[in-house]
Write an enzyme that holds these catalytic residues in place. Structure first.
Site, PDB file in Angstrom:
ATOM      1  N   VAL A 282       0.833  -1.206   0.000  1.00 59.10           N
ATOM      2  CA  VAL A 282       0.000   0.000   0.000  1.00 59.10           C
ATOM      3  C   VAL A 282       0.868   1.257   0.000  1.00 59.10           C
ATOM      4  CG1 VAL A 282      -1.663   1.334   1.360  1.00 59.10           C
ATOM      5  CG2 VAL A 282      -1.953  -1.139   1.116  1.00 59.10           C
TER       6      VAL A 282
ATOM      7  N   SER B 280      -9.077  -1.870   7.669  1.00 58.69           N
ATOM      8  CA  SER B 280      -9.254  -2.991   6.741  1.00 58.69           C
ATOM      9  C   SER B 280     -10.682  -3.519   6.820  1.00 58.69           C
ATOM     10  CB  SER B 280      -8.293  -4.098   7.134  1.00 58.69           C
ATOM     11  OG  SER B 280      -8.621  -5.267   6.436  1.00 58.69           O
ATOM     12  N   SER B 281     -11.178  -4.059   5.709  1.00 61.27           N
ATOM     13  CA  SER B 281     -12.541  -4.610   5.708  1.00 61.27           C
ATOM     14  C   SER B 281     -12.641  -5.846   6.610  1.00 61.27           C
ATOM     15  CB  SER B 281     -12.961  -4.973   4.285  1.00 61.27           C
ATOM     16  OG  SER B 281     -12.106  -5.964   3.777  1.00 61.27           O
ATOM     17  N   CYS B 282     -11.490  -6.471   6.959  1.00 56.56           N
ATOM     18  CA  CYS B 282     -11.619  -7.678   7.797  1.00 56.56           C
ATOM     19  C   CYS B 282     -11.841  -7.347   9.265  1.00 56.56           C
ATOM     20  CB  CYS B 282     -10.476  -8.661   7.583  1.00 56.56           C
ATOM     21  SG  CYS B 282      -8.893  -7.953   7.775  1.00 56.56           S
TER      22      CYS B 282
ATOM     23  N   TYR C 142      -5.765  -8.813  15.190  1.00 52.84           N
ATOM     24  CA  TYR C 142      -5.511  -7.787  14.174  1.00 52.84           C
ATOM     25  C   TYR C 142      -6.703  -6.819  14.106  1.00 52.84           C
ATOM     26  CZ  TYR C 142      -4.955  -6.062   9.320  1.00 52.84           C
ATOM     27  OH  TYR C 142      -4.859  -5.288   8.183  1.00 52.84           O
TER      28      TYR C 142
ATOM     29  N   LYS D 282      -6.916  -2.754  14.783  1.00 53.97           N
ATOM     30  CA  LYS D 282      -7.354  -1.812  13.737  1.00 53.97           C
ATOM     31  C   LYS D 282      -8.600  -1.021  14.171  1.00 53.97           C
ATOM     32  CE  LYS D 282      -4.398  -2.361  10.450  1.00 53.97           C
ATOM     33  NZ  LYS D 282      -3.645  -1.239   9.898  1.00 53.97           N
TER      34      LYS D 282
ATOM     35  N   THR E  26     -10.921  -3.185   0.928  1.00 54.26           N
ATOM     36  CA  THR E  26     -11.181  -4.612   0.773  1.00 54.26           C
ATOM     37  C   THR E  26      -9.853  -5.337   0.549  1.00 54.26           C
ATOM     38  OG1 THR E  26     -12.563  -6.165  -0.397  1.00 54.26           O
ATOM     39  CG2 THR E  26     -11.540  -4.461  -1.757  1.00 54.26           C
TER      40      THR E  26
ATOM     41  N   HIS F 168      -1.597 -13.515   1.324  1.00 44.86           N
ATOM     42  CA  HIS F 168      -3.048 -13.522   1.173  1.00 44.86           C
ATOM     43  C   HIS F 168      -3.433 -14.487   0.042  1.00 44.86           C
ATOM     44  CE1 HIS F 168      -2.796  -9.464   3.219  1.00 44.86           C
ATOM     45  NE2 HIS F 168      -3.653 -10.137   3.961  1.00 44.86           N
TER      46      HIS F 168
ATOM     47  N   ARG G  87       1.229 -20.561  -6.474  1.00 49.80           N
ATOM     48  CA  ARG G  87       1.005 -22.012  -6.544  1.00 49.80           C
ATOM     49  C   ARG G  87       0.763 -22.481  -7.981  1.00 49.80           C
ATOM     50  NH1 ARG G  87       0.007 -24.811  -1.823  1.00 49.80           N
ATOM     51  NH2 ARG G  87      -0.145 -23.458  -0.008  1.00 49.80           N
TER      52      ARG G  87
HETATM   53  N1  LIG Z   1      -2.836  -6.087   1.857  1.00 49.69           N
HETATM   54  C1  LIG Z   1      -4.157  -6.029   1.937  1.00 49.69           C
HETATM   55  O1  LIG Z   1      -4.885  -6.800   1.304  1.00 49.69           O
HETATM   56  C2  LIG Z   1      -4.815  -4.985   2.805  1.00 49.69           C
HETATM   57  C3  LIG Z   1      -6.217  -4.925   2.817  1.00 49.69           C
HETATM   58  C4  LIG Z   1      -6.835  -3.976   3.610  1.00 49.69           C
HETATM   59  C5  LIG Z   1      -6.074  -3.113   4.372  1.00 49.69           C
HETATM   60  N2  LIG Z   1      -4.728  -3.179   4.340  1.00 49.69           N
HETATM   61  C6  LIG Z   1      -3.983  -2.267   5.213  1.00 49.69           C
HETATM   62  O2  LIG Z   1      -3.025  -1.529   4.483  1.00 49.69           O
HETATM   63  C7  LIG Z   1      -1.878  -1.301   5.299  1.00 49.69           C
HETATM   64  C8  LIG Z   1      -0.629  -1.727   4.567  1.00 49.69           C
HETATM   65  O3  LIG Z   1      -0.731  -3.081   4.169  1.00 49.69           O
HETATM   66  P1  LIG Z   1       0.305  -3.717   3.128  1.00 49.69           P
HETATM   67  O4  LIG Z   1      -0.386  -4.826   2.465  1.00 49.69           O
HETATM   68  O5  LIG Z   1       0.948  -2.635   2.340  1.00 49.69           O
HETATM   69  O6  LIG Z   1       1.389  -4.353   4.121  1.00 49.69           O
HETATM   70  P2  LIG Z   1       2.897  -4.755   3.825  1.00 49.69           P
HETATM   71  O7  LIG Z   1       3.139  -4.895   2.358  1.00 49.69           O
HETATM   72  O8  LIG Z   1       3.209  -5.910   4.710  1.00 49.69           O
HETATM   73  O9  LIG Z   1       3.720  -3.494   4.326  1.00 49.69           O
HETATM   74  C9  LIG Z   1       3.813  -3.200   5.679  1.00 49.69           C
HETATM   75  C10 LIG Z   1       4.648  -1.967   5.850  1.00 49.69           C
HETATM   76  O10 LIG Z   1       4.662  -1.659   7.246  1.00 49.69           O
HETATM   77  C11 LIG Z   1       5.999  -1.433   7.639  1.00 49.69           C
HETATM   78  N3  LIG Z   1       6.174  -1.811   9.019  1.00 49.69           N
HETATM   79  C12 LIG Z   1       5.775  -2.957   9.628  1.00 49.69           C
HETATM   80  N4  LIG Z   1       6.164  -2.956  10.919  1.00 49.69           N
HETATM   81  C13 LIG Z   1       6.818  -1.766  11.125  1.00 49.69           C
HETATM   82  C14 LIG Z   1       7.459  -1.183  12.236  1.00 49.69           C
HETATM   83  N5  LIG Z   1       7.489  -1.790  13.432  1.00 49.69           N
HETATM   84  N6  LIG Z   1       8.029   0.039  12.076  1.00 49.69           N
HETATM   85  C15 LIG Z   1       8.005   0.669  10.880  1.00 49.69           C
HETATM   86  N7  LIG Z   1       7.399   0.170   9.788  1.00 49.69           N
HETATM   87  C16 LIG Z   1       6.821  -1.045   9.915  1.00 49.69           C
HETATM   88  C17 LIG Z   1       6.863  -2.291   6.720  1.00 49.69           C
HETATM   89  O11 LIG Z   1       8.159  -1.722   6.690  1.00 49.69           O
HETATM   90  P3  LIG Z   1       9.495  -2.582   6.389  1.00 49.69           P
HETATM   91  O12 LIG Z   1       9.310  -3.219   5.064  1.00 49.69           O
HETATM   92  O13 LIG Z   1      10.593  -1.570   6.400  1.00 49.69           O
HETATM   93  O14 LIG Z   1       9.580  -3.583   7.495  1.00 49.69           O
HETATM   94  C18 LIG Z   1       6.106  -2.127   5.403  1.00 49.69           C
HETATM   95  O15 LIG Z   1       6.524  -0.951   4.757  1.00 49.69           O
HETATM   96  C19 LIG Z   1      -2.110  -2.059   6.586  1.00 49.69           C
HETATM   97  O16 LIG Z   1      -2.548  -1.171   7.568  1.00 49.69           O
HETATM   98  C20 LIG Z   1      -3.203  -3.032   6.249  1.00 49.69           C
HETATM   99  O17 LIG Z   1      -3.996  -3.305   7.357  1.00 49.69           O
HETATM  100  C21 LIG Z   1      -4.067  -4.088   3.562  1.00 49.69           C
END
Ligand SMILES: NC(=O)c1ccc[n+]([C@@H]2O[C@H](COP(=O)([O-])OP(=O)(O)OC[C@H]3O[C@@H](n4cnc5c(N)ncnc54)[C@H](OP(=O)(O)O)[C@@H]3O)[C@@H](O)[C@H]2O)c1
Length: 307
Positions: free
Chosen positions: A16, A108-110, A137, A141, A165, A180, A188
């Site tokens: 994101v 998040s929607s979850c 989680y 949130k 979502t 996910h 896979r």
């Molecule tokens: N993915 C989905 O399907 C989805 C759906 C709905 C909502 N969201 C929301 O969108 C947001 C981002 O999700 P994403 O999928 O982009 O996750 P992601 O790809 O896992 O990225 C997570 C980010 O958070 C950083 N981070 C984690 N722990 C940290 C810490 N202790 N200090 C500083 N930075 C930290 C990571 O930094 P480093 O890489 O430097 O560790 C990375 O940049 C989340 O809040 C999630 O709930 C995601």
């Protein structure tokens, strides 16, 4: 947000955060503050305090979080609760203390109730029991959404939150233990195609229905809301269309060009039976998704596996 405004994108290395950076740069915003978790551990209260004191960002996108699929959520329950609470408490509170003009928090929607009526309206938050596998989680949130709301109510801040979502796109996770459903299936089927496996085994029954949004559409939506929306309702961001996990598997199988069979391991959990967002609020605010699912998956497959 002015083009020269100082904007902190927390979590810019993630799926994101990196999409938000691409969008902001495309729109001509160049004064971005970006820190990896090694440079700034957002669970560390004093480090976050001194970061805000030194940098004084004007706008914040909070996309840093501990994120994962069903297995990771269920196995690392304490990590998901503790790290997400700490990250958002530190960033939201310091944004208030240091006078950030506007903050957008990624929920998040979850975090909606497991058996919420469909499609899920924003007002259904906190109206029923959560899905047990991702309860830690979700609790974290929900606390983040409530922090934004209550800081606005008590301090007059301008903190908004959004409920995306299921997302997919560049910089997604493909580790099968933490990923996910959509990226896990892409991997896979891709590996099965090249190793000429006779069948691919997938978790659950295939019957749950899910909605998927390309992360570039999400970044467009967040950018739009940062300019056009102020309020305490956490805004749903999705396509308003869902697909069964079985239909998704067939679509990905076709995109990858895998010729074997699909088998379902029904001993594994399915999760919430249906999760479709009601997107009428964001539509009324003037935003709609533009990337169709098939087109988006094809693009991701090409970028990640064929280049
Ligand atoms: N993915 C989905 O399907 C989805 C759906 C709905 C909502 N969201 C929301 O969108 C947001 C981002 O999700 P994403 O999928 O982009 O996750 P992601 O790809 O896992 O990225 C997570 C980010 O958070 C950083 N981070 C984690 N722990 C940290 C810490 N202790 N200090 C500083 N930075 C930290 C990571 O930094 P480093 O890489 O430097 O560790 C990375 O940049 C989340 O809040 C999630 O709930 C995601």
């Amino acid at each position: 947000m002015e083009k020269r405004s100082k904007i902190y994108v927390a979590g810019h290395t993630g799926m994101v955060g990196s999409a938000l950076v691409r969008k902001l740069q495309k729109e001509g915003y160049s004064n971005l503050v970006l820190k990896t978790s090694c440079e700034l551990d957002l669970t560390n209260q004093s480090a976050v305090e001194s970061f805000f004191r030194n940098e004084n960002p004007e706008y914040v996108f909070l996309a840093a979080a501990r994120v994962g699929g069903i297995e990771a959520n269920n196995k690392y329950r304490a990590n998901f609760l503790y790290e997400n609470l700490m990250i958002q408490n530190n960033v939201i509170h310091q944004s208030y203390v240091h006078g950030v003009k506007k903050l957008l928090f990624l929920a998040s929607s979850c975090i909606y109730p497991k058996l919420a009526p469909q499609p899920i309206k924003e007002e259904y938050l906190l109206t029923g029991k959560l899905e047990p596998t991702n309860e830690p989680y979700a609790i974290a949130k929900i606390a983040g959404v409530k922090m934004c709301e209550n800081y606005n109510l008590q301090y007059g801040s301008n903190f908004i939150s959004v409920m995306p979502t299921n997302l997919y796109g560049p910089n997604d996770h493909y580790d099968l233990k933490t990923s996910h459903v959509l990226p896990a299936m892409l991997r896979r089927f891709h590996e099965a195609k090249f190793s000429q496996k006779e069948f691919v085994e997938l978790w659950g029954s295939g019957t749950p229905r899910r909605e998927f949004l390309h992360v570039d559409d999400l970044a467009e939506a967040c950018y739009h809301l940062m300019h056009k929306y102020e309020g305490n309702v956490s805004v749903n961001i999705g396509t308003g269309k869902d697909i069964s996990i079985e239909e998704l598997a067939i679509l990905i199988k076709e995109i990858v060009g895998y010729k074997g069979e699909i088998s379902w391991d029904t001993t594994k959990p399915d999760g919430t039976p249906r999760k479709l967002l009601d997107v009428s609020l964001i539509h009324s605010l003037g935003w709609k998704h533009s990337i169709k699912l098939k087109e988006g998956i094809k693009k991701v497959y090409k970028e990640r596996f064929l280049n």
